[in-house]
Write a protein that holds these residues in place. Structure first.
Motif, mmCIF file in Angstrom:
data_model
loop_
_atom_site.group_PDB
_atom_site.id
_atom_site.type_symbol
_atom_site.label_atom_id
_atom_site.label_comp_id
_atom_site.label_asym_id
_atom_site.label_seq_id
_atom_site.Cartn_x
_atom_site.Cartn_y
_atom_site.Cartn_z
ATOM 1 N N PHE A 1 -17.212 -45.411 11.447
ATOM 2 C CA PHE A 1 -17.471 -43.966 11.422
ATOM 3 C C PHE A 1 -17.996 -43.615 10.036
ATOM 4 N N ASP A 2 -19.013 -42.786 9.991
ATOM 5 C CA ASP A 2 -19.599 -42.435 8.689
ATOM 6 C C ASP A 2 -18.531 -41.879 7.749
ATOM 7 N N ASP A 3 -18.463 -42.455 6.568
ATOM 8 C CA ASP A 3 -17.501 -42.006 5.548
ATOM 9 C C ASP A 3 -16.047 -42.109 5.998
ATOM 10 N N GLY A 4 -15.762 -43.020 6.940
ATOM 11 C CA GLY A 4 -14.394 -43.149 7.460
ATOM 12 C C GLY A 4 -13.375 -43.437 6.368
ATOM 13 N N ALA A 5 -13.705 -44.370 5.472
ATOM 14 C CA ALA A 5 -12.752 -44.731 4.412
ATOM 15 C C ALA A 5 -12.550 -43.572 3.448
ATOM 16 N N GLU A 6 -13.631 -42.843 3.141
ATOM 17 C CA GLU A 6 -13.521 -41.706 2.209
ATOM 18 C C GLU A 6 -12.663 -40.592 2.824
ATOM 19 N N LEU A 7 -12.788 -40.412 4.135
ATOM 20 C CA LEU A 7 -11.976 -39.373 4.795
ATOM 21 C C LEU A 7 -10.486 -39.734 4.752
ATOM 22 N N LEU A 8 -10.189 -41.029 4.930
ATOM 23 C CA LEU A 8 -8.788 -41.466 4.821
ATOM 24 C C LEU A 8 -8.252 -41.212 3.409
ATOM 25 N N GLU A 9 -9.060 -41.557 2.433
ATOM 26 C CA GLU A 9 -8.649 -41.365 1.031
ATOM 27 C C GLU A 9 -8.440 -39.876 0.737
ATOM 28 N N GLU A 10 -9.335 -39.050 1.244
ATOM 29 C CA GLU A 10 -9.205 -37.610 1.015
ATOM 30 C C GLU A 10 -7.939 -37.065 1.694
ATOM 31 N N ALA A 11 -7.615 -37.609 2.879
ATOM 32 C CA ALA A 11 -6.379 -37.188 3.563
ATOM 33 C C ALA A 11 -5.160 -37.538 2.710
ATOM 34 N N ALA A 12 -5.208 -38.705 2.076
ATOM 35 C CA ALA A 12 -4.099 -39.096 1.182
ATOM 36 C C ALA A 12 -3.990 -38.106 0.029
ATOM 37 N N ARG A 13 -5.130 -37.720 -0.529
ATOM 38 C CA ARG A 13 -5.104 -36.753 -1.641
ATOM 39 C C ARG A 13 -4.551 -35.405 -1.199
ATOM 40 N N ARG A 14 -4.838 -35.026 0.060
ATOM 41 C CA ARG A 14 -4.375 -33.702 0.528
ATOM 42 C C ARG A 14 -2.900 -33.698 0.922
ATOM 43 N N GLY A 15 -2.265 -34.906 0.980
ATOM 44 C CA GLY A 15 -0.805 -34.893 1.121
ATOM 45 C C GLY A 15 -0.236 -35.396 2.428
ATOM 46 N N VAL A 16 -0.930 -36.297 3.144
ATOM 47 C CA VAL A 16 -0.303 -36.873 4.339
ATOM 48 C C VAL A 16 0.858 -37.780 3.922
ATOM 49 N N ASP A 17 1.693 -38.119 4.894
ATOM 50 C CA ASP A 17 2.854 -38.977 4.639
ATOM 51 C C ASP A 17 2.549 -40.444 4.908
#
Ligand code: FE2
Length: 433
Positions: free
Chosen positions: A161-177
């Motif tokens: 998926f386009d930018d899939g890894a970056e989206l995961l990283e951004e989710a980590a920054r936004r505070g997922v568990d």
């Protein structure tokens, strides 16, 4: 002044589901647990000999997709793959209010059913991360009642998926568990392995848990759970990592299954089986005989692996039914995984309570013990076995010292030839004390 829960029959206590006790509550924590009649404090409730358990725990649900069954169209084939395609269409119309409204409604159902800890996956294969931001807000709104964990779930892939890894990283920054993955959905096996490496790297750098959708396919060649377990062991994440679904395991041969038991047991990773959804989704490409398409529940429990039962979907493109009931999940899990021994049925209860709590890594934050959060459910049942068999709704739900839900105990008035009218509650006569 402390509060008191009187005459509780603790699930799993001494004897078959324990003698009666009084449970003291100081503020939002449990105080002393003493024989019935010896507790002090203002009565919060009288359990009157009913089964009292730590709250139910939902180890796997998708709250962002919940209550969307039929939108924009029905999943006609019933397969996982068409479900993903239908969701991809529905996702384009997502709004923050839409997600908050549907997720909150189902969380109220969970609370009414006595589920006070929930792990929800949230689709982050959306450049706007609309669902993620909405669910982060929901987590804040419900935190006084329900402990909600969020998993960044790349529904349409990390590498594919386009930018899939970056989206995961951004989710980590936004505070997922927790960080998720979906290796069996990636375009190639190499991408599948790489996606797990990326997920572990992000989880470890951000100090998060990991929970990957893993091998949710009837392809016996899908073997990413060995990769997940090995990363968890070597990288030290161990029981902070979970492999969800793992339905390909239902098609593995005996020799490989035996090898896998050792890999999983050594790694300490958890498995989550979702019997409602996967009994429906899997086997759709089979003629007859048609495979069950579930992970190896009984075998993995036997090998010492922690396995829990999850709901997965409540009225969405993958499973159209559901009431957010963990006892419904446990009942279907008993039948699907053939856990029909008496001890195995008790184990099924653990798979929606204590074993699921281990998946969420709740540790000291869970259980009826002095000093722990004062959360419990009262089930009008004689035992864990009985609670599953009769599908008893909790009569009382207590969250951190507050009574949040009450359900009148139902019985059916039956008039029968030759007998006085009587209440039928489906308890076998000889099981009444
Ligand atoms: Fe899932």
């Amino acid at each position: 002044m402390s509060l008191l829960v009187r005459n509780a029959r603790l699930a799993g206590g001494a004897g078959r589901d324990g003698g009666l006790c009084d449970i003291e509550i100081d503020g939002d924590r449990f105080g002393r647990i003493v024989p019935a009649g010896e507790g002090t404090g203002r009565q919060l409730l009288d359990a009157a000999g009913s089964l009292v358990s730590p709250p139910f725990v939902e180890p796997h649900v998708h709250l962002d997709t919940t209550l969307t069954a039929g939108e924009p169209r029905w999943n006609a084939s019933g397969s996982l793959w068409e479900g993903i395609a239908v969701w991809s269409e529905r996702k384009r119309t997502l709004t923050r209010e839409d997600v908050i409204s549907r997720a909150s409604e189902v969380l109220r159902w969970y609370a009414a059913n006595g589920v006070l800890h929930v792990r929800s996956h949230v689709d982050v294969t959306d450049p706007g991360l609309v669902a993620l931001d909405a669910m982060l807000e929901v987590r804040e709104r419900v935190r006084d009642v329900i402990g909600l964990q969020l998993v960044a779930f790349p529904q349409e892939g990390v590498c594919s998926f386009d930018d899939g890894a970056e989206l995961l990283e951004e989710a980590a920054r936004r505070g997922v568990d927790a960080i998720g993955a979906i290796p069996h959905f990636e375009d190639t096996r190499e991408d599948g392995v790489r996606s797990l490496e990326i997920a572990f790297d992000i989880a470890q750098r951000h100090g998060l848990l990991l929970d990957a959708h893993c091998d949710e396919i009837d392809d016996e060649q899908s073997r990413f759970v060995e990769v997940l377990a090995t990363h968890a062991r070597r990288g030290g994440l161990r029981d902070r990592a979970t492999a969800s679904h793992t339905t390909a395991m239902g098609s593995y041969n005996g020799a490989y299954s035996y090898k896998l038991q050792r890999i999983l047991a050594r790694s300490g990773v958890n498995l989550v089986c979702n019997p409602l959804a996967n009994l429906c989704l899997q086997g759709r490409f089979d003629g007859h005989p048609k495979r069950r398409g579930l992970t190896q529940v009984k075998e993995m429990l036997g090998a010492g692996v922690n396995v829990a039962f999850g709901h997965d979907d409540v009225m969405d493109p993958w499973f159209p039914l559901g009431t957010a009931s963990p006892l419904q999940v446990a009942l279907v899990g008993v039948a699907a995984a053939q856990l029909t021994g008496a001890a195995e049925i008790d184990e099924a209860f653990a798979m929606v309570t204590g074993r699921a709590a281990r998946v969420l890594h709740l540790n000291e934050g869970y259980g009826i013990e002095p000093g722990r959060p004062a959360s419990l459910v009262v089930l009008p049942a004689t035992s864990r076995f009985d609670a599953i068999r009769r599908q008893t709704r909790p009569s009382h739900v207590v969250s951190r010292g507050r009574l949040i839900a009450e359900t009148p105990v139902a019985a059916t008035r039956l008039s029968w030839p030759g007998r006085e009218p009587e209440d039928i509650d489906f308890i076998r006569e000889r099981d009444r004390e």
